[in-house]
Design an enzyme around this catalytic site. Structure first.
Site, mmCIF file in Angstrom:
data_model
loop_
_atom_site.group_PDB
_atom_site.id
_atom_site.type_symbol
_atom_site.label_atom_id
_atom_site.label_comp_id
_atom_site.label_asym_id
_atom_site.label_seq_id
_atom_site.Cartn_x
_atom_site.Cartn_y
_atom_site.Cartn_z
ATOM 1 N N TYR A 1 0.844 -1.211 0.000
ATOM 2 C CA TYR A 1 0.000 0.000 0.000
ATOM 3 C C TYR A 1 0.875 1.255 0.000
ATOM 4 O O TYR A 1 0.697 2.157 -0.829
ATOM 5 C CB TYR A 1 -0.899 -0.028 1.238
ATOM 6 C CG TYR A 1 -1.697 1.236 1.488
ATOM 7 C CD1 TYR A 1 -2.799 1.554 0.712
ATOM 8 C CD2 TYR A 1 -1.342 2.106 2.515
ATOM 9 C CE1 TYR A 1 -3.531 2.706 0.944
ATOM 10 C CE2 TYR A 1 -2.066 3.257 2.760
ATOM 11 C CZ TYR A 1 -3.164 3.554 1.970
ATOM 12 O OH TYR A 1 -3.878 4.701 2.203
HETATM 13 N N1 LIG Z 1 -8.243 4.886 5.599
HETATM 14 C C1 LIG Z 1 -7.429 5.870 5.905
HETATM 15 O O1 LIG Z 1 -7.229 6.209 7.079
HETATM 16 C C2 LIG Z 1 -6.710 6.604 4.802
HETATM 17 C C3 LIG Z 1 -5.783 7.574 5.128
HETATM 18 C C4 LIG Z 1 -5.196 8.322 4.113
HETATM 19 C C5 LIG Z 1 -5.533 8.080 2.780
HETATM 20 N N2 LIG Z 1 -6.416 7.103 2.476
HETATM 21 C C6 LIG Z 1 -6.742 6.900 1.037
HETATM 22 O O2 LIG Z 1 -7.798 7.773 0.695
HETATM 23 C C7 LIG Z 1 -8.483 7.269 -0.447
HETATM 24 C C8 LIG Z 1 -9.988 7.348 -0.232
HETATM 25 O O3 LIG Z 1 -10.330 6.739 0.990
HETATM 26 P P1 LIG Z 1 -11.798 6.150 1.230
HETATM 27 O O4 LIG Z 1 -11.927 5.892 2.681
HETATM 28 O O5 LIG Z 1 -12.800 6.983 0.525
HETATM 29 O O6 LIG Z 1 -11.634 4.747 0.445
HETATM 30 P P2 LIG Z 1 -12.758 3.655 0.117
HETATM 31 O O7 LIG Z 1 -14.030 3.938 0.821
HETATM 32 O O8 LIG Z 1 -12.099 2.327 0.335
HETATM 33 O O9 LIG Z 1 -13.017 3.874 -1.446
HETATM 34 C C9 LIG Z 1 -12.210 3.299 -2.418
HETATM 35 C C10 LIG Z 1 -12.909 3.372 -3.748
HETATM 36 O O10 LIG Z 1 -12.078 2.770 -4.746
HETATM 37 C C11 LIG Z 1 -12.935 1.994 -5.574
HETATM 38 N N3 LIG Z 1 -12.266 0.924 -6.291
HETATM 39 C C12 LIG Z 1 -11.564 -0.110 -5.785
HETATM 40 N N4 LIG Z 1 -11.173 -0.921 -6.778
HETATM 41 C C13 LIG Z 1 -11.669 -0.404 -7.934
HETATM 42 C C14 LIG Z 1 -11.622 -0.785 -9.283
HETATM 43 N N5 LIG Z 1 -11.007 -1.897 -9.689
HETATM 44 N N6 LIG Z 1 -12.244 -0.020 -10.204
HETATM 45 C C15 LIG Z 1 -12.900 1.105 -9.840
HETATM 46 N N7 LIG Z 1 -12.981 1.535 -8.567
HETATM 47 C C16 LIG Z 1 -12.366 0.774 -7.625
HETATM 48 C C17 LIG Z 1 -13.940 1.398 -4.610
HETATM 49 O O11 LIG Z 1 -15.026 0.900 -5.329
HETATM 50 P P3 LIG Z 1 -15.947 -0.320 -4.760
HETATM 51 O O12 LIG Z 1 -16.941 0.376 -3.867
HETATM 52 O O13 LIG Z 1 -16.535 -0.894 -5.991
HETATM 53 O O14 LIG Z 1 -15.030 -1.260 -4.034
HETATM 54 C C18 LIG Z 1 -14.252 2.638 -3.792
HETATM 55 O O15 LIG Z 1 -15.152 3.461 -4.473
HETATM 56 C C19 LIG Z 1 -7.976 5.855 -0.667
HETATM 57 O O16 LIG Z 1 -7.032 5.860 -1.703
HETATM 58 C C20 LIG Z 1 -7.260 5.538 0.643
HETATM 59 O O17 LIG Z 1 -6.191 4.637 0.459
HETATM 60 C C21 LIG Z 1 -7.027 6.365 3.455
#
Ligand SMILES: NC(=O)c1ccc[n+]([C@@H]2O[C@H](COP(=O)([O-])OP(=O)(O)OC[C@H]3O[C@@H](n4cnc5c(N)ncnc54)[C@H](OP(=O)(O)O)[C@@H]3O)[C@@H](O)[C@H]2O)c1
Length: 227
Positions: free
Chosen positions: A132
């Protein structure tokens, strides 16, 4: 009315972003993988566009973004996914969007990345965590190397608490916990502020009012990278 393509639209930040953009009158192409998600996007005010990042190519991506004013990458393979999907979604999806945008002549690109990903990972780290961090770091490196008008946001741990409308932005990459509401609003503020082109910020919640934080941080940067 500007047209914005949101990749990762069904995600927790993505949904918030689609709603915010639609509420102010932008046309939003909300990229999702499943038909039922397209219906959800319509309910948020966007137009669902079916595209799986792991099953398309540059031409497929270019077709989705062609004619748009900006693209936003906020996709990720998510918790529970293995190293392979970190590479195909967090890295591969971002690269594909950048290449598709370039092919289609769409210059503006805002990427939601993650804090601290340039720091070395412990040798005994979980392989998915390592993948990641490496995927996010490489996606940012690749985006910075493009001629696109990029902005990279690197938030700390995300929460689903209500947004506070204030953030702290750090060119040095310092970051902290921040709500998804505030990250979504920050993306909108960056889309509206050309001085954020060519900047990469660590993001924490609280501090300065969001629009002021963006303007102050953009002003105090080295001259923005324009081309
Ligand atoms: N969690 C944390 O604390 C944290 C901290 C900093 C940054 N981030 C980053 O911030 C970003 C947004 O976070 P979030 O919480 O909104 O993430 P999330 O809810 O996991 O959303 C990820 C999105 O990516 C889509 N996706 C995954 N595989 C795909 C594919 N093959 N084709 C098209 N879409 C796909 C998912 O679609 P599906 O619904 O179809 O799966 C979902 O819409 C992410 O990149 C995450 O890594 C997270």
């Amino acid at each position: 009315m500007p047209t914005v393509v949101v990749v990762g639209a069904s995600g927790k930040i993505g949904r918030r972003l689609v709603r915010l953009l639609a509420e102010r009158g932008d046309e939003v192409r909300a990229v999702v993988r499943r038909p039922e998600q397209a219906d959800e996007m319509a309910a948020l005010g966007g137009t669902g566009v079916l595209l799986d990042l792991e099953r398309t190519d540059v031409e497929g991506m270019a077709a989705v973004v062609r004619g748009a004013d900006a693209v936003v990458f906020t996709a990720g393979a998510g918790a529970g996914s293995g190293p392979e999907r970190k590479r195909t979604v967090d890295l591969g999806g971002s690269v594909l969007l950048a290449e598709g945008a370039a092919l289609a002549g769409v210059e503006r690109f805002v990427q939601v990345s993650a804090a601290g990903v340039d720091r070395p990972v412990d040798e005994d780290a979980d392989p998915s965590w390592r993948a990641y961090v490496e995927a996010k770091a490489e996606a940012d490196t690749r985006l910075r190397a493009t001629d696109l008008d990029w902005t990279i946001l690197r938030p700390g741990p995300l929460t689903d608490d209500p947004g506070v409308g204030a953030v702290t932005l750090s060119a040095a990459g310092d970051a902290g916990e921040v709500t998804r509401d505030d990250v979504a609003a920050l993306v909108v503020a960056c889309l509206d502020e050309a001085a954020t082109i060519g900047v990469q910020w660590g993001v924490a919640g609280g501090g300065e009012l969001l629009d002021e934080a963006v303007q102050d941080a953009a002003r105090s940067q080295a001259p923005p990278r324009r081309h």
